[in-house]
Design a protein around this motif. Structure first.
Motif, PDB file in Angstrom:
ATOM      1  N   ASN A  90       2.555   2.537   3.192  1.00 12.60           N
ATOM      2  CA  ASN A  90       2.497   2.410   3.791  1.00 12.60           C
ATOM      3  C   ASN A  90       1.847   1.495   4.853  1.00 12.60           C
TER       4      ASN A  90
ATOM      5  N   LEU B 161      -8.638   5.276 -11.962  1.00 12.25           N
ATOM      6  CA  LEU B 161      -7.912   4.732 -11.152  1.00 12.25           C
ATOM      7  C   LEU B 161      -9.342   4.786 -10.578  1.00 12.25           C
ATOM      8  N   HIS B 162      -9.597   3.961  -9.461  1.00 14.15           N
ATOM      9  CA  HIS B 162     -10.223   5.473  -8.641  1.00 14.15           C
ATOM     10  C   HIS B 162      -9.391   3.807  -7.293  1.00 14.15           C
TER      11      HIS B 162
ATOM     12  N   ILE C 113      -8.517  -0.481  -9.563  1.00  9.85           N
ATOM     13  CA  ILE C 113     -10.248  -0.902 -10.148  1.00  9.85           C
ATOM     14  C   ILE C 113     -10.240   0.318 -10.949  1.00  9.85           C
TER      15      ILE C 113
ATOM     16  N   GLY D  26     -10.200   5.518  -4.082  1.00  6.97           N
ATOM     17  CA  GLY D  26     -10.769   5.391  -2.660  1.00  6.97           C
ATOM     18  C   GLY D  26      -9.813   7.043  -1.803  1.00  6.97           C
ATOM     19  N   ALA D  27     -10.561   6.621  -0.264  1.00  5.48           N
ATOM     20  CA  ALA D  27     -10.727   7.937   0.787  1.00  5.48           C
ATOM     21  C   ALA D  27      -9.511   8.435   1.086  1.00  5.48           C
ATOM     22  N   GLN D  28      -8.750   6.994   1.285  1.00  8.70           N
ATOM     23  CA  GLN D  28      -7.022   6.614   1.426  1.00  8.70           C
ATOM     24  C   GLN D  28      -6.499   6.103   0.953  1.00  8.70           C
TER      25      GLN D  28
ATOM     26  N   HIS E 213      -8.271  -9.355   2.483  1.00  4.30           N
ATOM     27  CA  HIS E 213      -8.437  -9.559   3.452  1.00  4.30           C
ATOM     28  C   HIS E 213      -9.976 -10.192   3.598  1.00  4.30           C
TER      29      HIS E 213
ATOM     30  N   PRO F  73       0.707  -0.749   0.116  1.00  6.59           N
ATOM     31  CA  PRO F  73      -0.189   0.103  -0.215  1.00  6.59           C
ATOM     32  C   PRO F  73       1.032   1.169   0.186  1.00  6.59           C
TER      33      PRO F  73
ATOM     34  N   SER G   5      -6.569   3.756  -0.474  1.00  7.43           N
ATOM     35  CA  SER G   5      -6.778   1.373  -0.815  1.00  7.43           C
ATOM     36  C   SER G   5      -7.205   0.872  -0.745  1.00  7.43           C
ATOM     37  N   ALA G   6      -8.229   1.612  -1.884  1.00 10.15           N
ATOM     38  CA  ALA G   6      -9.595   0.526  -2.681  1.00 10.15           C
ATOM     39  C   ALA G   6      -8.697  -0.744  -3.680  1.00 10.15           C
ATOM     40  N   GLY G   7      -9.601  -1.451  -3.650  1.00  9.10           N
ATOM     41  CA  GLY G   7      -8.571  -2.617  -4.517  1.00  9.10           C
ATOM     42  C   GLY G   7      -8.230  -3.606  -3.350  1.00  9.10           C
ATOM     43  N   ASP G   8      -7.671  -3.628  -1.838  1.00 14.36           N
ATOM     44  CA  ASP G   8      -7.617  -4.560  -1.008  1.00 14.36           C
ATOM     45  C   ASP G   8      -8.586  -5.742  -0.227  1.00 14.36           C
ATOM     46  N   ILE G   9      -8.805  -6.652  -1.561  1.00  9.56           N
ATOM     47  CA  ILE G   9      -9.971  -8.009  -1.469  1.00  9.56           C
ATOM     48  C   ILE G   9      -9.081  -8.814  -0.844  1.00  9.56           C
TER      49      ILE G   9
END
Lengths: 385, 385
Positions: B155, B220-221, B214, B223-225, B233, B146, B227-231
């Motif tokens: 991160n 590219l999406h 994504i 997300g807010a931080q 977990h 990340p 971290s989008a796409g972290d599937i």
């Protein structure tokens, strides 16, 4: 798509945003030739989108004339069709509500009856606001089922008998009509009204069924076929015995929707039929109902935990009938999301009840209509220079 | 943000898209005053972004001079850092590859060693392409963890010891550096190269871990931080006994990642350590390995089924080490997605192996750099008129 900088649509956007209030502002901001500015502004005035006024305060010399959106000359409508109600809001170009009404109405009565009712209410609201029917420029409508957004036709909507493939916009000849799923317009209404600074927002409606509206980068995400946000049939773990109307089992809606919670309560000896019954029981202090609503929240939270990892929203808004007892529902949702989602994605995440409440869908539908009407592409179609 | 139609960035976009090849084209398309056009074009030429050539064919009268992107004057780099490799592609402004290389390199050696290696390879590739270091305008980099995209700092990356919060861009002084998660740049590379007409695409990387890039509305999406796409977990059903390195249990990665499949094979008596070992066993015809890869596909499919309902993509691309045996993996994925997702969302859905293959990340990183550099906002910063 090739950009066309300096088009009439761009000029209108600058006026609408308050960035330009005079022709000189426009010339400075756009670099357009004076003659082009005159041509564009005149066309926008002629089309009734912009008005130009004399500045009253003379400070020596002729004061520049002021440009602004011609809000008085137009009206827009937001229509919220639910399973059992119809809410209509008449709005001006800036999104202000001119008049509104709500009536009980069964969407299952079919398109002819329901759209005739809408027509009647539009006439009444226009009369109330003192605007002629010709002032109505665009209608946004949210319906309780999947819609092909490009054509405004419902797509096999399970609770809207008679509406499948019905061309809703054709009923309102001479007026632009945008039809969308109810939860999409709720998401738009909530984001524009209550969270204007939030770029990534999910609006989760928990009623009889469960659906989600997605705002990504400030715009509605509808997906490839317009079916994005249909989270009611995502599988939850450990409920293989719960059959769903879609033919699968263990769907979120089949275990955590209002109808499912009511059924479970009935099985446990407390008769309930709808989400509204469940809400009434919780409000009356029924501990069984309270426990089941919290458990429904945990199941919704299990699905949302995955979506938080995938989508990384800033805000999740919980709406719909069951959210009227949101403290219990949100407790269950938060418990699961904060345990199961990644810390980076939850660190700044807010999970909150709807602030716009029962107005979200009608306001969002109206905003959908206004934003479409004022979009540069549409303005360029309207205005011939 | 107020639009600034007719800015130098807009003018460059029209030239880059081939919509305008002369100053007259620009005047016609934008409505800008002739003097403004001259000012903008001169500034773009002075900054080295645009070149203007005499038209060789004289047809009587002076032929108009042609405008085009000055592709020769610049270079861009795409860097793909993996756990055990470093791939660098040197590209021109149009995305064409000028030179490339790949070397084994452990990202765990830390930022100083790894970035010095990247620097060395950039010098070699620039020499090979005959361009000076000063021609290098922007570097895009994909890393296996990340990243805070706005600052280019990893991160808490689990497999990049020594990199947490390291300011990667500062290592390359004088050059714009964009750092992103590897699967994000893979998604971009795949979409731009293999699916340019697809607006909504998911790129799922199944290697040791599992992640997703994504593309929404062609962008590219993150997300807010970011971290989008972290599937990896997201929870899968029925695997509560499978502990994950994140502290939770039943995470997708802990049951379907390359490391998890290798561990399971070892338990069953066939020693394997990595996803590559699993791939080798499948390719050698080991039926146990084949069965487990297909089962991993089913588990990935269970998570994707939910994401298909939520996001409604047009295309899902499967990449990463395990995708080298994609026929078995995809069989499992498709089986579950088509059974569990809604018909409307799967009707036009394609689930396919990566076409861009091992080049996706380096190409995508380079495209990230080029698109940023040529974006109107950046061009307006570069060019002072």
């Amino acid at each position: 798509m090739t950009p066309t900088p300096g088009s009439p649509g761009d000029v209108l956007t600058l006026i609408g945003a308050g960035s330009a209030t005079t022709r000189s502002d426009l010339a400075r901001l756009t670099g357009l030739a004076r003659s082009t500015i005159s041509q564009r502004v005149d066309a926008l005035i002629e089309s009734g989108l912009v008005e130009e006024t004399e500045n009253g305060e003379s400070t020596g010399g002729r004061p520049p004339r002021q440009l602004r959106l011609h809000t008085d000359g137009h009206a827009f409508a937001g229509v919220d069709l639910g399973a059992t109600h119809c809410r209509v809001a008449l709005m001006d170009m800036s999104g202000g509500v001119l008049a509104e009404c709500e009536d009980p109405l069964l969407v299952a009565e079919g398109p002819e009856v329901v759209l005739a009712h809408v027509d009647d209410r539009l006439d009444r609201l226009l009369a109330e606001a003192g605007r002629p029917r010709t002032a109505l420029r665009a209608i946004g409508m949210g319906v309780p089922g999947p819609v092909e957004f490009a054509t405004g036709r419902p797509n096999n909507p399970p609770i809207m008998p008679g509406w499948n493939d019905y061309p809703i916009p054709e009923h309102f000849a001479g007026c632009t009509v945008l039809v969308d799923n109810d939860v999409n317009v709720m998401a738009l209404g909530e984001q524009r009204n209550a969270f204007p600074g939030t770029r990534h927002l999910l609006f989760v409606k928990i009623g009889t069924g469960i659906g989600c509206g997605i705002v990504a980068e400030g715009r509605l995400h509808r997906g490839a076929q317009g079916s994005a946000g249909d989270i009611g049939h995502i599988r939850v773990s450990g409920h293989e015995d719960a059959g769903c109307r879609c033919g699968n089992s263990a769907c979120l809606e089949a275990v955590a929707g209002g109808a499912a919670v009511a059924r479970r309560l009935t099985e446990l000896g407390t008769p309930a039929e709808t989400g509204a019954d469940v809400v009434a029981l919780v409000q009356a202090g029924d501990t069984q109902a309270l426990r089941l609503v919290r458990e429904a929240g945990r199941l919704v939270g299990e699905v949302l935990a995955g979506l938080v990892n995938f989508f990384n929203p800033e805000v999740i808004v919980i709406g719909g009938a069951l959210s009227r007892v949101h403290e219990h529902l949100l407790a269950g949702i938060k418990e699961t999301v904060y345990r199961r989602s990644l810390p980076l994605a939850t660190h700044h995440l807010s999970i909150v009840p709807s602030r716009t409440g029962i107005n979200a869908a009608a306001l969002g539908a109206g905003i959908l209509a206004i934003e479409h009407y004022l979009s540069p592409d549409n303005v360029n179609r309207l205005v011939t220079t």
